[in-house]
Design a protein around this motif. Sequence first.
Motif, PDB file in Angstrom:
ATOM      1  N   ASP A 175     -39.118  10.540 -14.348  1.00 28.41           N
ATOM      2  CA  ASP A 175     -38.402   9.518 -13.849  1.00 28.41           C
ATOM      3  C   ASP A 175     -36.971   9.388 -14.608  1.00 28.41           C
ATOM      4  N   GLU A 176     -36.779   9.602 -15.896  1.00 26.44           N
ATOM      5  CA  GLU A 176     -35.546   9.474 -16.265  1.00 26.44           C
ATOM      6  C   GLU A 176     -34.835  10.541 -16.256  1.00 26.44           C
ATOM      7  N   TYR A 177     -35.168  11.855 -15.890  1.00 28.95           N
ATOM      8  CA  TYR A 177     -34.350  12.860 -15.236  1.00 28.95           C
ATOM      9  C   TYR A 177     -34.008  12.521 -13.994  1.00 28.95           C
ATOM     10  N   ALA A 178     -34.664  11.964 -12.952  1.00 27.13           N
ATOM     11  CA  ALA A 178     -34.507  11.758 -11.702  1.00 27.13           C
ATOM     12  C   ALA A 178     -33.406  10.802 -11.443  1.00 27.13           C
ATOM     13  N   GLN A 179     -33.465   9.617 -12.496  1.00 27.95           N
ATOM     14  CA  GLN A 179     -32.608   8.492 -12.464  1.00 27.95           C
ATOM     15  C   GLN A 179     -31.358   9.138 -12.827  1.00 27.95           C
ATOM     16  N   ALA A 180     -31.341   9.899 -13.821  1.00 31.82           N
ATOM     17  CA  ALA A 180     -29.870  10.468 -14.420  1.00 31.82           C
ATOM     18  C   ALA A 180     -29.462  11.293 -13.067  1.00 31.82           C
ATOM     19  N   LEU A 181     -30.170  12.105 -12.676  1.00 26.81           N
ATOM     20  CA  LEU A 181     -29.721  12.944 -11.294  1.00 26.81           C
ATOM     21  C   LEU A 181     -29.014  12.187 -10.283  1.00 26.81           C
ATOM     22  N   LEU A 182     -29.875  11.067  -9.983  1.00 25.41           N
ATOM     23  CA  LEU A 182     -29.119  10.048  -8.871  1.00 25.41           C
ATOM     24  C   LEU A 182     -28.116   9.400  -9.243  1.00 25.41           C
ATOM     25  N   VAL A 183     -27.856   9.088 -10.581  1.00 30.37           N
ATOM     26  CA  VAL A 183     -26.837   8.711 -10.986  1.00 30.37           C
ATOM     27  C   VAL A 183     -25.365   9.558 -10.700  1.00 30.37           C
ATOM     28  N   ARG A 184     -25.573  10.808 -10.970  1.00 25.13           N
ATOM     29  CA  ARG A 184     -24.718  11.808 -10.823  1.00 25.13           C
ATOM     30  C   ARG A 184     -24.405  12.147  -9.364  1.00 25.13           C
ATOM     31  N   MET A 191     -22.516   0.629  -6.797  1.00 29.41           N
ATOM     32  CA  MET A 191     -23.621   1.786  -6.764  1.00 29.41           C
ATOM     33  C   MET A 191     -24.736   1.139  -6.450  1.00 29.41           C
ATOM     34  N   ARG A 192     -25.637   1.582  -5.792  1.00 28.46           N
ATOM     35  CA  ARG A 192     -27.021   1.043  -5.559  1.00 28.46           C
ATOM     36  C   ARG A 192     -27.932   1.075  -6.895  1.00 28.46           C
ATOM     37  N   ASP A 193     -28.829   0.506  -6.902  1.00 31.09           N
ATOM     38  CA  ASP A 193     -29.665   0.303  -8.142  1.00 31.09           C
ATOM     39  C   ASP A 193     -30.810   1.385  -7.955  1.00 31.09           C
ATOM     40  N   GLN A 194     -30.731   2.265  -8.708  1.00 28.77           N
ATOM     41  CA  GLN A 194     -31.515   3.678  -8.614  1.00 28.77           C
ATOM     42  C   GLN A 194     -33.143   3.404  -9.089  1.00 28.77           C
ATOM     43  N   THR A 195     -33.125   2.455 -10.130  1.00 33.99           N
ATOM     44  CA  THR A 195     -34.598   2.264 -10.424  1.00 33.99           C
ATOM     45  C   THR A 195     -35.257   1.602  -9.406  1.00 33.99           C
ATOM     46  N   THR A 196     -34.550   0.637  -8.525  1.00 37.69           N
ATOM     47  CA  THR A 196     -35.412  -0.026  -7.661  1.00 37.69           C
ATOM     48  C   THR A 196     -35.727   1.139  -6.378  1.00 37.69           C
ATOM     49  N   TRP A 197     -34.657   1.862  -6.052  1.00 34.57           N
ATOM     50  CA  TRP A 197     -35.096   2.892  -5.138  1.00 34.57           C
ATOM     51  C   TRP A 197     -36.128   3.965  -5.382  1.00 34.57           C
ATOM     52  N   LEU A 198     -36.172   4.239  -6.998  1.00 35.63           N
ATOM     53  CA  LEU A 198     -37.299   5.198  -7.169  1.00 35.63           C
ATOM     54  C   LEU A 198     -38.557   4.553  -7.228  1.00 35.63           C
ATOM     55  N   ASP A 199     -38.650   3.281  -7.766  1.00 35.70           N
ATOM     56  CA  ASP A 199     -39.995   2.638  -7.719  1.00 35.70           C
ATOM     57  C   ASP A 199     -40.511   2.170  -6.479  1.00 35.70           C
ATOM     58  N   LYS A 200     -39.574   1.951  -5.352  1.00 32.82           N
ATOM     59  CA  LYS A 200     -39.989   1.792  -4.031  1.00 32.82           C
ATOM     60  C   LYS A 200     -40.711   3.011  -3.583  1.00 32.82           C
ATOM     61  N   TYR A 201     -40.545   4.083  -3.764  1.00 35.68           N
ATOM     62  CA  TYR A 201     -41.117   5.483  -3.348  1.00 35.68           C
ATOM     63  C   TYR A 201     -41.977   5.982  -4.279  1.00 35.68           C
ATOM     64  N   ARG A 202     -42.526   5.169  -5.322  1.00 38.58           N
ATOM     65  CA  ARG A 202     -43.402   5.836  -6.146  1.00 38.58           C
ATOM     66  C   ARG A 202     -44.770   6.078  -5.686  1.00 38.58           C
ATOM     67  N   LEU A 203     -45.305   6.992  -5.882  1.00 40.54           N
ATOM     68  CA  LEU A 203     -46.669   7.454  -5.421  1.00 40.54           C
ATOM     69  C   LEU A 203     -47.677   6.854  -6.447  1.00 40.54           C
ATOM     70  N   GLU A 204     -48.701   6.375  -5.900  1.00 41.58           N
ATOM     71  CA  GLU A 204     -49.971   5.705  -6.805  1.00 41.58           C
ATOM     72  C   GLU A 204     -50.821   7.118  -7.323  1.00 41.58           C
ATOM     73  N   THR A 205     -51.236   7.140  -8.319  1.00 48.60           N
ATOM     74  CA  THR A 205     -52.151   8.018  -8.790  1.00 48.60           C
ATOM     75  C   THR A 205     -53.612   7.436  -9.049  1.00 48.60           C
ATOM     76  N   ASP A 206     -54.548   8.334  -9.206  1.00 48.46           N
ATOM     77  CA  ASP A 206     -55.932   8.051  -9.404  1.00 48.46           C
ATOM     78  C   ASP A 206     -56.112   8.001 -11.075  1.00 48.46           C
ATOM     79  N   ASP A 207     -57.218   7.570 -11.710  1.00 44.35           N
ATOM     80  CA  ASP A 207     -57.572   7.690 -12.937  1.00 44.35           C
ATOM     81  C   ASP A 207     -57.284   9.088 -13.749  1.00 44.35           C
ATOM     82  N   ALA A 208     -57.293  10.118 -12.862  1.00 41.96           N
ATOM     83  CA  ALA A 208     -57.145  11.480 -13.237  1.00 41.96           C
ATOM     84  C   ALA A 208     -55.535  11.682 -13.111  1.00 41.96           C
ATOM     85  N   GLY A 209     -54.868  11.031 -12.737  1.00 36.28           N
ATOM     86  CA  GLY A 209     -53.371  11.243 -12.439  1.00 36.28           C
ATOM     87  C   GLY A 209     -53.061  11.994 -11.233  1.00 36.28           C
ATOM     88  N   ILE A 210     -53.944  12.116 -10.422  1.00 39.62           N
ATOM     89  CA  ILE A 210     -53.543  13.023  -9.205  1.00 39.62           C
ATOM     90  C   ILE A 210     -52.897  12.260  -8.085  1.00 39.62           C
TER      91      ILE A 210
END
Length: 176
Positions: free
Chosen positions: A116-125, A1-20
């Motif tokens: 992130d936690e829900y996405a990781q759990a969903l990707l495991v399943r 099984m591939r490393d789900q955390t690495t996969w999510l981190d690779k596509y994480r979008l950056e946010t500005d100071d307001a969280g946008i």
Amino acid sequence: MRDQTTWLDKYRLETDDAGIFRSGLWPLLLDAHDHHDPEYRPWGSGELFLERITSPDAHEPAALLSAWWHDYTRINEDDDNRTPDQRFAVAAPFGQRRPGLAPTGPQRRDADQLTDEYAQALLVRRPWLRLGLIAASSGAAALSAVGWQGPVNYDNDTATFSAVLKDWEHRFSVPA
């Protein structure tokens, strides 16, 4: 099984100071009707029917929730596979009287961390899920913008669900 955390981190979008999200793209995990289908329907085949979807801003969340509550708790003895007691048990302790909107309260967990936690759990399943980056103003709006048809058996207009989610984002301080 591939490393789900690495996969999510690779596509994480950056946010500005307001969280946008700076890119204006919202990440969604997309599932197919049949994940063995090489077209990955409906996403790969384009069966999205965006013309059926209105704007989430055209809908009043409280009115939608009231109408849905009424429809679900209504007794129709000629066309109902549940007894009144069974139907009201789902809405207990309120029965046919909708209690109104839930009060806002303090945010107990960081929304991004929980996501992130829900996405990781969903990707495991469901490791076959694909990443979709959707041009939308918020996570709630992304469901309508992408043409999601998950609730088609309840309402053909995904914008009604997006309107309720947008209200929750606002009331419960989820960054939009």
